[in-house]
Write an enzyme that holds these catalytic residues in place. Structure first.
Site, PDB file in Angstrom:
ATOM      1  N   SER A  34       0.824  -1.226   0.000  1.00 27.10           N
ATOM      2  CA  SER A  34       0.000   0.000   0.000  1.00 27.10           C
ATOM      3  C   SER A  34       0.851   1.266   0.000  1.00 27.10           C
ATOM      4  O   SER A  34       1.904   1.324   0.628  1.00 27.10           O
ATOM      5  CB  SER A  34      -0.892   0.004   1.244  1.00 27.10           C
ATOM      6  OG  SER A  34      -1.534   1.256   1.397  1.00 27.10           O
ATOM      7  N   TYR A  54      -1.977   5.386  -4.485  1.00 24.31           N
ATOM      8  CA  TYR A  54      -2.988   6.436  -4.367  1.00 24.31           C
ATOM      9  C   TYR A  54      -2.354   7.693  -4.955  1.00 24.31           C
ATOM     10  O   TYR A  54      -1.262   8.102  -4.534  1.00 24.31           O
ATOM     11  CB  TYR A  54      -3.332   6.700  -2.894  1.00 24.31           C
ATOM     12  CG  TYR A  54      -4.221   5.659  -2.255  1.00 24.31           C
ATOM     13  CD1 TYR A  54      -5.425   5.266  -2.852  1.00 24.31           C
ATOM     14  CD2 TYR A  54      -3.888   5.098  -1.035  1.00 24.31           C
ATOM     15  CE1 TYR A  54      -6.255   4.330  -2.250  1.00 24.31           C
ATOM     16  CE2 TYR A  54      -4.713   4.155  -0.418  1.00 24.31           C
ATOM     17  CZ  TYR A  54      -5.889   3.782  -1.032  1.00 24.31           C
ATOM     18  OH  TYR A  54      -6.709   2.862  -0.423  1.00 24.31           O
ATOM     19  N   THR A  85      -5.334   2.312  -7.436  1.00 22.46           N
ATOM     20  CA  THR A  85      -6.644   2.098  -6.825  1.00 22.46           C
ATOM     21  C   THR A  85      -7.582   3.199  -7.289  1.00 22.46           C
ATOM     22  O   THR A  85      -7.318   4.393  -7.088  1.00 22.46           O
ATOM     23  CB  THR A  85      -6.519   2.084  -5.288  1.00 22.46           C
ATOM     24  OG1 THR A  85      -5.662   0.996  -4.942  1.00 22.46           O
ATOM     25  CG2 THR A  85      -7.870   1.884  -4.622  1.00 22.46           C
ATOM     26  N   HIS A 110     -13.112  -2.796  -2.632  1.00 25.47           N
ATOM     27  CA  HIS A 110     -12.258  -2.379  -1.518  1.00 25.47           C
ATOM     28  C   HIS A 110     -12.653  -3.125  -0.233  1.00 25.47           C
ATOM     29  O   HIS A 110     -12.577  -2.585   0.870  1.00 25.47           O
ATOM     30  CB  HIS A 110     -12.395  -0.861  -1.313  1.00 25.47           C
ATOM     31  CG  HIS A 110     -11.123  -0.156  -0.916  1.00 25.47           C
ATOM     32  ND1 HIS A 110     -10.431   0.679  -1.762  1.00 25.47           N
ATOM     33  CD2 HIS A 110     -10.441  -0.117   0.252  1.00 25.47           C
ATOM     34  CE1 HIS A 110      -9.390   1.189  -1.119  1.00 25.47           C
ATOM     35  NE2 HIS A 110      -9.368   0.718   0.101  1.00 25.47           N
ATOM     36  N   GLY A 135     -12.274  -9.661  -2.360  1.00 20.55           N
ATOM     37  CA  GLY A 135     -13.442  -9.362  -1.539  1.00 20.55           C
ATOM     38  C   GLY A 135     -14.129 -10.615  -1.024  1.00 20.55           C
ATOM     39  O   GLY A 135     -14.748 -11.343  -1.791  1.00 20.55           O
TER      40      GLY A 135
HETATM   41  C1  LIG Z   1      -7.557  -2.885   6.780  1.00 21.51           C
HETATM   42  C2  LIG Z   1      -7.607  -2.705   5.293  1.00 21.51           C
HETATM   43  C3  LIG Z   1      -6.808  -1.739   4.693  1.00 21.51           C
HETATM   44  C4  LIG Z   1      -6.836  -1.573   3.307  1.00 21.51           C
HETATM   45  N1  LIG Z   1      -5.989  -0.664   2.734  1.00 21.51           N
HETATM   46  C5  LIG Z   1      -5.970  -0.549   1.392  1.00 21.51           C
HETATM   47  C6  LIG Z   1      -5.039   0.329   0.761  1.00 21.51           C
HETATM   48  O1  LIG Z   1      -4.237   0.980   1.407  1.00 21.51           O
HETATM   49  N2  LIG Z   1      -5.077   0.423  -0.594  1.00 21.51           N
HETATM   50  C7  LIG Z   1      -5.956  -0.312  -1.352  1.00 21.51           C
HETATM   51  O2  LIG Z   1      -5.954  -0.195  -2.578  1.00 21.51           O
HETATM   52  N3  LIG Z   1      -6.830  -1.172  -0.780  1.00 21.51           N
HETATM   53  C8  LIG Z   1      -6.860  -1.304   0.559  1.00 21.51           C
HETATM   54  N4  LIG Z   1      -7.723  -2.198   1.133  1.00 21.51           N
HETATM   55  C9  LIG Z   1      -8.590  -3.055   0.284  1.00 21.51           C
HETATM   56  C10 LIG Z   1      -7.895  -4.371  -0.038  1.00 21.51           C
HETATM   57  O3  LIG Z   1      -6.851  -4.157  -0.945  1.00 21.51           O
HETATM   58  C11 LIG Z   1      -8.851  -5.394  -0.667  1.00 21.51           C
HETATM   59  O4  LIG Z   1      -9.529  -4.806  -1.756  1.00 21.51           O
HETATM   60  C12 LIG Z   1      -9.875  -5.967   0.317  1.00 21.51           C
HETATM   61  O5  LIG Z   1      -9.313  -6.100   1.593  1.00 21.51           O
HETATM   62  C13 LIG Z   1     -10.376  -7.324  -0.168  1.00 21.51           C
HETATM   63  O6  LIG Z   1     -11.375  -7.817   0.650  1.00 21.51           O
HETATM   64  P1  LIG Z   1     -11.123  -8.881   1.846  1.00 21.51           P
HETATM   65  O7  LIG Z   1     -10.532  -8.107   2.978  1.00 21.51           O
HETATM   66  O8  LIG Z   1     -12.513  -9.343   2.135  1.00 21.51           O
HETATM   67  O9  LIG Z   1     -10.221  -9.953   1.326  1.00 21.51           O
HETATM   68  C14 LIG Z   1      -7.715  -2.367   2.519  1.00 21.51           C
HETATM   69  C15 LIG Z   1      -8.513  -3.338   3.138  1.00 21.51           C
HETATM   70  C16 LIG Z   1      -8.468  -3.524   4.495  1.00 21.51           C
HETATM   71  C17 LIG Z   1      -9.314  -4.593   5.121  1.00 21.51           C
END
Ligand SMILES: Cc1cc2nc3c(=O)[nH]c(=O)nc-3n(C[C@H](O)[C@H](O)[C@H](O)COP(=O)(O)O)c2cc1C
Length: 379
Positions: free
Chosen positions: A122, A144, A170, A266, A298
């Site tokens: 990230s 980002y 993203t 997300h 997801g």
């Molecule tokens: C705690 C947390 C932080 C996240 N931070 C980012 C991030 O910094 N950038 C991003 O593109 N997606 C972020 N995501 C989304 C994840 O990349 C991903 O799309 C998502 O967690 C997938 O779903 P799942 O948690 O059910 O596997 C984040 C998700 C979570 C749970």
């Protein structure tokens, strides 16, 4: 590993009770983590309808097993962006991993590297791109785009120089989703943890969620398809667009030459009311028409989920929260354990379904589940 001070987490006093599932590790992580941190990791936006839909969507499909197939050797290898992966599961980018474990992203990288998995790092990681690269993990950089375009360009160039294999832009986050848990908890980073790649800065002071304020202050909500060519000029790395949910946008992604797209909402953290990713995967695969690779994330929590996503046309999947639970419970080993649980469960599912290779998991491997009886149906 780090000069930054360590978050105040309880020590691990007993060996792991054997965790068999991702849910086992989530339960252990919940006990271990401060409530504000657990809520940040677990939560979604709004009433968390999309978050729940991501899981429910997997219950709407059944697997059609074939029998008397030689499954004595199940082969999980898959190719993504021209790279051969040992199994089709990547680590999705997640922010602020030092809240889960004192070595944060560096520990995650260790767990991923042990199995040769790709880690997507990230923009708002709590370890530097270079520290993570030093572990030798296979790595992609999630971007980002910030209002400060010079800083954005520097990040992409640093990632390229540090051996990251792709830029994952993203696209579902012009502003942060309304994460009510974080607003109520006045989410902020614990002392000593900062945004390591953005001058080590912390989050702004906020009446509500500090992360939400960060996005308002720093993130560029004006970004459009027209900016993508600028982005591509910054490095020769393949571009992945993460957060596509419609066929229309999938076609635009093809037009701008994206190497891959990630069908993602997300993890239910942005637009509440957006569809479950598995529900829109088929239309997006069709729109992409093989001209760009389609990945999905997801709600993936077990091997049968990965199997269903592959059957509906995904080339590979990403998981977010599952490895955060592993990280919180047991650092690098916990991350490795989560990947092993998912990988081994996928092998098991493939063997019992009579599909010995990833390419054998085609559309005929799943069918819509029979409709659940509704109230009054059985009168
Ligand atoms: C705690 C947390 C932080 C996240 N931070 C980012 C991030 O910094 N950038 C991003 O593109 N997606 C972020 N995501 C989304 C994840 O990349 C991903 O799309 C998502 O967690 C997938 O779903 P799942 O948690 O059910 O596997 C984040 C998700 C979570 C749970």
């Amino acid at each position: 590993v780090s000069r930054r001070s360590e978050p105040d987490l309880p020590a691990i006093e007993s060996p792991l009770t054997p965790a068999l599932t991702v849910e086992d590790l989530e339960a252990a992580a919940r006990e271990r983590l401060p409530a504000m941190v657990f809520d940040y990791y677990a939560g979604g936006s709004g009433e968390e309808w999309t978050l729940r839909e991501n899981r429910r969507a997997y219950e709407r499909w059944v697997i059609r097993p074939r029998v008397l197939v030689d499954v004595s050797n199940v082969d999980l290898r898959a190719t993504v962006l021209g790279e051969e992966l040992p199994f089709p599961i990547l680590l999705a980018p997640t922010a602020f991993q030092r809240m889960a474990h004192r070595y944060g992203e560096v520990a995650t990288a260790g767990g991923a590297a042990a199995l040769d998995a790709v880690m997507v790092v990230s923009t708002i990681a709590t370890a530097t791109l270079e520290e993570i690269a030093a572990t030798g993990v296979r790595r992609w950089f999630q971007l980002y785009v910030l209002k400060d375009r010079d800083l954005t360009a520097t990040l992409v160039k640093r990632a390229h120089a540090a051996g990251y294999g792709a830029v994952v832009l993203t696209v579902d986050t012009p502003l942060l989703g309304r994460r009510l848990r974080d607003e109520r908890n006045k989410f902020s980073l614990p002392p000593g943890i900062g945004l390591a790649n953005l001058e080590g800065s912390g989050l702004p002071e906020s009446e509500g969620s500090g992360l939400s304020s960060f996005f308002q202050d720093r993130h560029d909500a004006s970004l459009t398809w027209d900016d993508v060519s600028w982005l591509r000029s910054l490095s020769p790395l393949p571009l992945v667009l993460k957060g596509i949910l419609t066929a229309e946008d999938a076609r635009l992604a093809v037009d701008i030459g994206a190497g891959a797209i990630v069908v993602s909402n997300h993890g239910g953290r942005q637009l509440d009311g957006a569809p479950a990713t598995l529900d829109v995967l088929p239309e997006i695969v069709e729109a992409a028409g093989g001209r760009t690779e389609v990945l999905v994330d997801g709600g993936i929590r077990r091997g049968s989920d990965v199997f269903k996503a592959l059957a509906l046309g995904a080339r590979a999947v990403l998981v977010g929260r599952p490895y955060l639970w592993g990280l919180a419970v047991n650092g690098a080993e916990g991350v490795q354990q989560v990947l092993e649980i998912l990988r081994d469960d996928l092998i098991h599912t493939m063997a019992l379904a009579g599909r010995a290779r990833v390419a054998d998991i085609d559309r005929s491997a799943v069918a819509a589940a029979p409709r659940a009886p509704e109230r009054g149906d059985d009168r």
